[in-house]
Motif scaffolding. Structure first.
Motif, PDB file in Angstrom:
ATOM      1  N   SER A  70     -52.490 -43.152  70.819  1.00  0.00           N
ATOM      2  CA  SER A  70     -53.680 -43.442  70.021  1.00  0.00           C
ATOM      3  C   SER A  70     -53.751 -42.447  68.876  1.00  0.00           C
ATOM      4  N   PHE A  71     -54.054 -42.990  67.713  1.00  0.00           N
ATOM      5  CA  PHE A  71     -54.174 -42.199  66.498  1.00  0.00           C
ATOM      6  C   PHE A  71     -55.557 -42.454  65.904  1.00  0.00           C
ATOM      7  N   PRO A  72     -56.564 -41.689  66.362  1.00  0.00           N
ATOM      8  CA  PRO A  72     -57.912 -41.885  65.820  1.00  0.00           C
ATOM      9  C   PRO A  72     -57.952 -41.591  64.328  1.00  0.00           C
ATOM     10  N   PHE A  73     -58.762 -42.352  63.618  1.00  0.00           N
ATOM     11  CA  PHE A  73     -58.935 -42.166  62.185  1.00  0.00           C
ATOM     12  C   PHE A  73     -60.100 -41.214  61.966  1.00  0.00           C
ATOM     13  N   ASP A  74     -59.877 -40.204  61.145  1.00  0.00           N
ATOM     14  CA  ASP A  74     -60.920 -39.224  60.866  1.00  0.00           C
ATOM     15  C   ASP A  74     -61.119 -39.162  59.363  1.00  0.00           C
ATOM     16  N   ALA A  75     -62.263 -39.646  58.903  1.00  0.00           N
ATOM     17  CA  ALA A  75     -62.526 -39.679  57.466  1.00  0.00           C
ATOM     18  C   ALA A  75     -63.686 -38.757  57.121  1.00  0.00           C
ATOM     19  N   GLN A 114     -69.981 -49.536  72.034  1.00  0.00           N
ATOM     20  CA  GLN A 114     -69.675 -49.454  70.605  1.00  0.00           C
ATOM     21  C   GLN A 114     -70.279 -50.680  69.936  1.00  0.00           C
ATOM     22  N   THR A 115     -71.295 -50.483  69.127  1.00  0.00           N
ATOM     23  CA  THR A 115     -72.000 -51.617  68.535  1.00  0.00           C
ATOM     24  C   THR A 115     -71.786 -51.754  67.031  1.00  0.00           C
ATOM     25  N   GLU A 116     -71.272 -50.728  66.385  1.00  0.00           N
ATOM     26  CA  GLU A 116     -71.025 -50.777  64.945  1.00  0.00           C
ATOM     27  C   GLU A 116     -69.778 -51.607  64.653  1.00  0.00           C
ATOM     28  N   PRO A 117     -69.721 -52.240  63.479  1.00  0.00           N
ATOM     29  CA  PRO A 117     -68.484 -52.930  63.093  1.00  0.00           C
ATOM     30  C   PRO A 117     -67.330 -51.927  63.020  1.00  0.00           C
ATOM     31  N   VAL A 118     -66.178 -52.331  63.526  1.00  0.00           N
ATOM     32  CA  VAL A 118     -65.021 -51.434  63.555  1.00  0.00           C
ATOM     33  C   VAL A 118     -63.767 -52.161  63.116  1.00  0.00           C
ATOM     34  N   GLU A 119     -62.789 -51.360  62.741  1.00  0.00           N
ATOM     35  CA  GLU A 119     -61.473 -51.871  62.398  1.00  0.00           C
ATOM     36  C   GLU A 119     -60.443 -50.993  63.087  1.00  0.00           C
ATOM     37  N   LEU A 120     -59.429 -51.629  63.663  1.00  0.00           N
ATOM     38  CA  LEU A 120     -58.336 -50.883  64.268  1.00  0.00           C
ATOM     39  C   LEU A 120     -57.058 -51.698  64.194  1.00  0.00           C
ATOM     40  N   THR A 121     -55.963 -51.003  64.408  1.00  0.00           N
ATOM     41  CA  THR A 121     -54.648 -51.624  64.398  1.00  0.00           C
ATOM     42  C   THR A 121     -53.996 -51.416  65.748  1.00  0.00           C
ATOM     43  N   MET A 126     -68.868 -56.726  64.929  1.00  0.00           N
ATOM     44  CA  MET A 126     -67.685 -57.346  64.367  1.00  0.00           C
ATOM     45  C   MET A 126     -66.495 -56.408  64.526  1.00  0.00           C
ATOM     46  N   ILE A 127     -65.387 -56.976  64.910  1.00  0.00           N
ATOM     47  CA  ILE A 127     -64.160 -56.214  65.077  1.00  0.00           C
ATOM     48  C   ILE A 127     -63.092 -56.831  64.195  1.00  0.00           C
ATOM     49  N   GLU A 128     -62.513 -56.001  63.344  1.00  0.00           N
ATOM     50  CA  GLU A 128     -61.369 -56.443  62.567  1.00  0.00           C
ATOM     51  C   GLU A 128     -60.142 -55.801  63.196  1.00  0.00           C
ATOM     52  N   LEU A 129     -59.269 -56.641  63.720  1.00  0.00           N
ATOM     53  CA  LEU A 129     -58.099 -56.173  64.448  1.00  0.00           C
ATOM     54  C   LEU A 129     -56.836 -56.602  63.719  1.00  0.00           C
ATOM     55  N   ASP A 130     -56.042 -55.620  63.346  1.00  0.00           N
ATOM     56  CA  ASP A 130     -54.736 -55.870  62.732  1.00  0.00           C
ATOM     57  C   ASP A 130     -53.695 -55.698  63.830  1.00  0.00           C
ATOM     58  N   ILE A 131     -52.921 -56.737  64.085  1.00  0.00           N
ATOM     59  CA  ILE A 131     -51.901 -56.684  65.134  1.00  0.00           C
ATOM     60  C   ILE A 131     -50.539 -56.753  64.474  1.00  0.00           C
ATOM     61  N   GLN A 132     -49.700 -55.790  64.829  1.00  0.00           N
ATOM     62  CA  GLN A 132     -48.341 -55.729  64.292  1.00  0.00           C
ATOM     63  C   GLN A 132     -47.358 -55.845  65.448  1.00  0.00           C
ATOM     64  N   TYR A 133     -46.586 -56.901  65.454  1.00  0.00           N
ATOM     65  CA  TYR A 133     -45.554 -57.087  66.468  1.00  0.00           C
ATOM     66  C   TYR A 133     -44.239 -56.548  65.908  1.00  0.00           C
ATOM     67  N   PRO A 187     -67.635 -48.595  54.630  1.00  0.00           N
ATOM     68  CA  PRO A 187     -68.481 -49.729  55.027  1.00  0.00           C
ATOM     69  C   PRO A 187     -68.228 -50.191  56.458  1.00  0.00           C
ATOM     70  N   VAL A 188     -67.076 -49.874  56.982  1.00  0.00           N
ATOM     71  CA  VAL A 188     -66.754 -50.216  58.364  1.00  0.00           C
ATOM     72  C   VAL A 188     -66.113 -48.987  58.996  1.00  0.00           C
ATOM     73  N   GLN A 189     -66.384 -48.784  60.271  1.00  0.00           N
ATOM     74  CA  GLN A 189     -65.805 -47.636  60.960  1.00  0.00           C
ATOM     75  C   GLN A 189     -64.339 -47.929  61.286  1.00  0.00           C
ATOM     76  N   LEU A 190     -63.451 -47.139  60.730  1.00  0.00           N
ATOM     77  CA  LEU A 190     -62.033 -47.258  61.060  1.00  0.00           C
ATOM     78  C   LEU A 190     -61.780 -46.443  62.312  1.00  0.00           C
ATOM     79  N   LEU A 191     -61.491 -47.118  63.420  1.00  0.00           N
ATOM     80  CA  LEU A 191     -61.254 -46.397  64.667  1.00  0.00           C
ATOM     81  C   LEU A 191     -59.903 -45.706  64.666  1.00  0.00           C
ATOM     82  N   GLY A 192     -58.890 -46.388  64.169  1.00  0.00           N
ATOM     83  CA  GLY A 192     -57.553 -45.805  64.148  1.00  0.00           C
ATOM     84  C   GLY A 192     -56.520 -46.815  64.592  1.00  0.00           C
ATOM     85  N   ASP A 193     -55.410 -46.282  65.075  1.00  0.00           N
ATOM     86  CA  ASP A 193     -54.268 -47.112  65.456  1.00  0.00           C
ATOM     87  C   ASP A 193     -53.881 -46.872  66.907  1.00  0.00           C
TER      88      ASP A 193
END
Length: 154
Positions: free
Chosen positions: A68-73, A34-41, A1-8, A78-84
């Motif tokens: 690219s701004f990778p997220f480092d936590a 990449q098989t884990e659920p991820v979130e990115l913007t 699953m991919i959660e994608l936030d798009i900002q125009y 619960p979901v891998q935040l890839l970054g922006d």
């Protein structure tokens, strides 16, 4: 699953649609195994914002195609935040024209390229560049686009 936030944040013409961006991200992540659920913007910006971000974060005072701004936590999420990803619309349009590429193909390449950076791929040294570019070429082919590096040997 991919959660994608798009900002125009750009008024440029011919920006990719949300379904196109999601398709490119999904294909890039699948191509990189990449098989884990991820979130990115993905934030699409104009030159002024692109230049300010490049200057502030990379000490380079010009607008570039993709940042690219990778997220480092340090905590479990619960979901891998890839970054922006920040993609500068006028730079992408200019480069597509200069390189005589289809605008849509160049947009797809910038998304793929940025996603791979978020996953830790880089092109600083020659060996890493060959690895990353070869993966980009394969992903772009999966998307139905030509080799984005036609002048280089792969």
């Amino acid at each position: 699953m991919i959660e994608l936030d798009i900002q125009y944040a750009s008024e440029a013409a011919d920006l990719p649609t949300q379904p196109q961006l999601l398709h490119w991200v999904t294909t890039a992540l699948n191509g990189a195994k990449q098989t884990e659920p991820v979130e990115l913007t993905i934030r699409i910006v104009d030159a002024e914002e692109g230049q300010a971000l490049n200057r502030d974060y990379r000490q380079r005072d010009y607008a570039t195609n993709v940042l690219s701004f990778p997220f480092d936590a340090d905590i479990e999420l619960p979901v891998q935040l890839l970054g922006d990803l920040v993609i500068c619309a006028p730079v992408v349009a200019r480069e597509a024209s200069e390189q005589q590429k289809l605008l849509l193909a160049h947009w797809a390449h910038m998304v793929v390229h940025g996603c791979l950076h978020l996953l830790g791929y880089d092109h600083i040294d020659d060996d890493d560049a060959v690895t990353m570019e070869s993966l980009e070429i394969a992903i772009m082919a999966e998307l139905g686009f030509a080799n984005p590096y036609p002048d280089e040997l792969h």
